[in-house]
Write an enzyme that holds these catalytic residues in place. Structure first.
Site, PDB file in Angstrom:
ATOM      1  N   SER A 106       0.841  -1.202   0.000  1.00  0.00           N
ATOM      2  CA  SER A 106       0.000   0.000   0.000  1.00  0.00           C
ATOM      3  C   SER A 106       0.873   1.248   0.000  1.00  0.00           C
ATOM      4  O   SER A 106       2.084   1.169   0.230  1.00  0.00           O
ATOM      5  CB  SER A 106      -0.930   0.028   1.222  1.00  0.00           C
ATOM      6  OG  SER A 106      -0.183   0.140   2.418  1.00  0.00           O
ATOM      7  N   SER A 116      11.480  10.217   6.573  1.00  0.00           N
ATOM      8  CA  SER A 116      10.412  11.209   6.733  1.00  0.00           C
ATOM      9  C   SER A 116      11.040  12.555   7.078  1.00  0.00           C
ATOM     10  O   SER A 116      12.184  12.613   7.538  1.00  0.00           O
ATOM     11  CB  SER A 116       9.478  10.772   7.872  1.00  0.00           C
ATOM     12  OG  SER A 116       8.615  11.813   8.267  1.00  0.00           O
ATOM     13  N   TYR A 145       7.656   7.852  16.472  1.00  0.00           N
ATOM     14  CA  TYR A 145       7.867   7.916  15.026  1.00  0.00           C
ATOM     15  C   TYR A 145       9.120   8.735  14.702  1.00  0.00           C
ATOM     16  O   TYR A 145       9.989   8.300  13.932  1.00  0.00           O
ATOM     17  CB  TYR A 145       6.646   8.527  14.352  1.00  0.00           C
ATOM     18  CG  TYR A 145       6.732   8.573  12.847  1.00  0.00           C
ATOM     19  CD1 TYR A 145       6.681   7.409  12.099  1.00  0.00           C
ATOM     20  CD2 TYR A 145       6.859   9.786  12.170  1.00  0.00           C
ATOM     21  CE1 TYR A 145       6.749   7.443  10.719  1.00  0.00           C
ATOM     22  CE2 TYR A 145       6.926   9.834  10.794  1.00  0.00           C
ATOM     23  CZ  TYR A 145       6.872   8.651  10.066  1.00  0.00           C
ATOM     24  OH  TYR A 145       6.950   8.695   8.694  1.00  0.00           O
ATOM     25  N   LYS A 152      12.786   7.461  12.991  1.00  0.00           N
ATOM     26  CA  LYS A 152      13.304   8.018  11.748  1.00  0.00           C
ATOM     27  C   LYS A 152      14.667   8.687  11.948  1.00  0.00           C
ATOM     28  O   LYS A 152      15.534   8.621  11.070  1.00  0.00           O
ATOM     29  CB  LYS A 152      12.285   9.007  11.160  1.00  0.00           C
ATOM     30  CG  LYS A 152      10.997   8.351  10.698  1.00  0.00           C
ATOM     31  CD  LYS A 152      11.244   7.261   9.663  1.00  0.00           C
ATOM     32  CE  LYS A 152       9.951   6.671   9.126  1.00  0.00           C
ATOM     33  NZ  LYS A 152      10.183   5.620   8.108  1.00  0.00           N
TER      34      LYS A 152
END
Length: 265
Positions: free
Chosen positions: A12, A135, A148, A152
């Site tokens: 996805s 990100s 998160y 990263k």
């Protein structure tokens, strides 16, 4: 001989777009994912193009070993490894269950470590490329995304070190930092209790598409770029964080405060 691209989290979003992009460019593609139904849809789109779909968990070391072993058994080589599998979260650190923190590190950070460890001997042989899908949060953290952002930052630190280890041996390392991208990542983001929040707090229609991220990523890899920072908003965040980080603290807080049902107090 046909080149081979291995892509984690390819069922996805950005991962799926990367699978289709590399297949369209003539690569045999190997991709992983845990959702069998979504994988079947990607396989249907690939049609007769050479591919291998694997139901594996990127957070598990042995599953990453199996991914590489299956790739070599079927195609005999690896030219591109794309560490894309990832998950987000949305909760204040004071509220978040530490199991959520660990889960994000296992998928986003250790998943990339495992895949790279097992693929590296073959990439050194082919003088191939490693592409890390990070990100903007790998450059600038944001509130309610502590796990998160941490994953990263760790990911980018690892690939920066690895890049300097292999740069004289023919292996190229690219770190891609998308800004807000229309994908499933916000719908699947975990809340404080580790449950998927179920819907995006942002207007997905105004974001860069995953297909555009895949297109830009492919071109950057062909040019052997070191870093790719995407979206104007993302580039501004990286730039402003270097010259006026305290001011940016307030700007980001105010921006995140406008999100529906935000957890900020």
């Amino acid at each position: 001989m046909q080149k081979v691209a291995v892509i984690t989290g390819g069922t996805s979003g950005i991962g799926k777009s990367l699978v289709l992009k590399y297949a369209n460019e003539g690569y045999a593609v190997v991709f992983t994912g845990r959702n069998v139904d979504r994988a079947a849809l990607v396989v249907a789109e690939l049609g007769e193009r050479p591919h291998l779909a694997l139901e594996l968990d990127s957070a598990k070391m042995e599953d990453n070993r199996k991914m590489i072993e299956a790739t070599i058994e079927k195609f005999g080589r690896i030219d591109v490894l794309i560490c894309n599998a990832g998950i987000s979260m949305r909760a204040l650190f004071e509220d978040v269950d530490l199991d959520v923190f660990k889960k994000l590190m296992d998928i986003n950070f250790y998943g990339a470590i495992y895949a790279t460890k097992f693929a590296l001997p073959y990439l050194l042989e082919s003088k191939g490329s490693i592409i890390a899908i990070s990100s903007i949060n790998g450059w600038r953290s944001t509130p309610a995304r502590t796990a998160y952002s941490s994953s990263k930052f760790a990911m980018q630190g690892f690939f920066e070190a690895l890049r300097t280890e292999v740069m004289t041996r023919g292996v190229h390392v690219l770190v891609v930092c998308p800004g807000f991208t229309s994908s499933n990542i916000r719908n699947a983001a975990l809340n404080a209790d580790g449950k998927a929040q179920g819907e995006s707090p942002r207007d997905e229609k105004k974001m860069m598409t995953s297909d555009e991220v895949a297109e830009r990523t492919f071109k950057a890899a062909q040019k052997k770029k070191r870093d790719l920072v995407l979206t104007f908003e993302g580039k501004m965040a990286v730039f402003l964080n270097k010259i006026m980080p305290s001011r940016l603290d307030k700007m980001i807080y105010n921006m995140m405060k406008k999100e529906p049902d935000n957890p900020l107090k």
